[in-house]
Design an enzyme around this catalytic site. Sequence first.
Site, PDB file in Angstrom:
ATOM      1  N   LYS A  27     -24.362  43.527 -17.638  1.00 15.39           N
ATOM      2  CA  LYS A  27     -25.850  43.787 -16.918  1.00 15.39           C
ATOM      3  C   LYS A  27     -26.358  45.368 -17.684  1.00 15.39           C
ATOM      4  CE  LYS A  27     -23.849  41.359 -13.966  1.00 15.39           C
ATOM      5  NZ  LYS A  27     -22.661  40.301 -14.436  1.00 15.39           N
TER       6      LYS A  27
ATOM      7  N   ASP B 274     -14.113  49.841 -11.396  1.00 15.25           N
ATOM      8  CA  ASP B 274     -15.330  48.828 -12.107  1.00 15.25           C
ATOM      9  C   ASP B 274     -16.487  49.588 -11.977  1.00 15.25           C
ATOM     10  OD1 ASP B 274     -17.445  46.984 -12.171  1.00 15.25           O
ATOM     11  OD2 ASP B 274     -16.849  45.586 -11.164  1.00 15.25           O
TER      12      ASP B 274
HETATM   13  N1  PLP Z   1     -18.529  43.723 -11.891  1.00 11.82           N
HETATM   14  C1  PLP Z   1     -19.441  42.969 -11.107  1.00 11.82           C
HETATM   15  C2  PLP Z   1     -19.644  45.131 -10.430  1.00 11.82           C
HETATM   16  C3  PLP Z   1     -20.735  42.373 -11.166  1.00 11.82           C
HETATM   17  O1  PLP Z   1     -21.985  42.567 -10.240  1.00 11.82           O
HETATM   18  C4  PLP Z   1     -20.539  41.268 -11.467  1.00 11.82           C
HETATM   19  C5  PLP Z   1     -20.636  39.814 -11.525  1.00 11.82           C
HETATM   20  O2  PLP Z   1     -22.082  39.970 -10.843  1.00 11.82           O
HETATM   21  C6  PLP Z   1     -19.097  41.188 -12.656  1.00 11.82           C
HETATM   22  C7  PLP Z   1     -17.947  42.517 -11.976  1.00 11.82           C
HETATM   23  C8  PLP Z   1     -18.327  40.046 -13.577  1.00 11.82           C
HETATM   24  O3  PLP Z   1     -19.313  40.185 -14.517  1.00 11.82           O
HETATM   25  P1  PLP Z   1     -19.220  38.558 -15.319  1.00 11.82           P
HETATM   26  O4  PLP Z   1     -20.562  37.511 -15.113  1.00 11.82           O
HETATM   27  O5  PLP Z   1     -19.729  39.517 -17.115  1.00 11.82           O
HETATM   28  O6  PLP Z   1     -17.938  38.333 -15.843  1.00 11.82           O
END
Ligand code: PLP
Length: 387
Positions: free
Chosen positions: A203, A178
């Site tokens: 983000k 990620d």
């Molecule tokens: N990965 C990280 C590091 C995150 O901070 C988040 C959400 O805060 C996600 C994945 C999930 O993303 P989404 O809210 O766009 O589904």
Amino acid sequence: MTRTFKNIETKLIHTGEMHPRPAGAINLPIFQSSTFESDPDNRDYGAQRYMRLSNTPNHTVLHAKLAALENAEAALVAASGMAAISTALLTVLSAGDHLLALGGAYGGTHSFITHDLPTFGISFDFIDGNAPETWAALLRPNTKAIITESITNPLLQVPDLEAVVAFAQQHGLVSLIDNTFPSPVNFRPPEWGFDLSLHSATKYLNGHSDIVAGAIIGKKSLVKKIHAKLNHLGGSLDTHACYLLYRGMKTLSVRMRHHNESTPKIAEFLAAHPKIKKVNYPGLESHPHHERAKKLFDGFGGMLSFEVQGGTDAAAKLVERVTLPVSAPSLGGVETLITRPATTSHAGMSPAERAALGISDSLVRYSVGLEATEDLIADLEQALAGI
Ligand code: PLP
């Protein structure tokens, strides 16, 4: 002919753009059409243009840009970061398989792994991202993949990413990461050997807190399989949201440059403040993974977290007293956001689970926006003076 560009700033603007531009439009128009006229003789389902199949011009341009940003073979957008993560994991894992996953991952990922994967007959073990010597003991004959994060949320740790790639290659595992926090400007996992890089494009990639979106970037053969799975699971991104992601991404490098310059100054201010117990920011020399971050990343990014002297009450008071940051979950937008993970991103965990990960109830997470650094520091100063 597809033009290729060397620098990320130019890629963000020019890669993948349609030529000729539709009606000469500088911005790719929104193809707000669920379906497209098709050739009645073509029996290839994948060749039919349909929004759920993520093959409209708005999708195709984003895919080309995202792949180029991380110097990868292919990319795919999804309806959210969680759609990207869950669809990728459900593609590389099947019933009977086993996953090694970074302990202390983002709360949604943690919940998906612990609650949902077992219902598909997929088992898992959590790894300590800083203890590669302990991973081999967790391997099973059916282990198929390993997933990590570039920088952990909310403790801002940098796992031993080079060891993850080496371990995956040695044991024939698919490596996933990620990469939301650094964004492709600060880190490009495919360049370091990762098979798949996943993003909450909600983000930094979008950067304006106006959509939820996800991205999967990596090896063409894997992205193709994930695309087929996404077609079935249906977590594809609407073209209107594609457009907002496309528009937001054009300023990614400028925004990240600001985050990279502003955040170390705020981290240093906090680290020197008598009412602050601890600051987590990989750009600080005192951070336990500073050297690793320096080697891997082109900048330390816009996220930091800290512990206030005086515990939970003092932390809650600080969040109340700041006047510029908005108290809200999420991160990576133009506006500074402040949150206590125990009450937002990690509220789904039990206090014991949080404590085991080192996430105290008094931890404050701060996503630095594009406001003037001195204004943010002055605001923190007045807030700290009153607690
Ligand atoms: N990965 C990280 C590091 C995150 O901070 C988040 C959400 O805060 C996600 C994945 C999930 O993303 P989404 O809210 O766009 O589904």
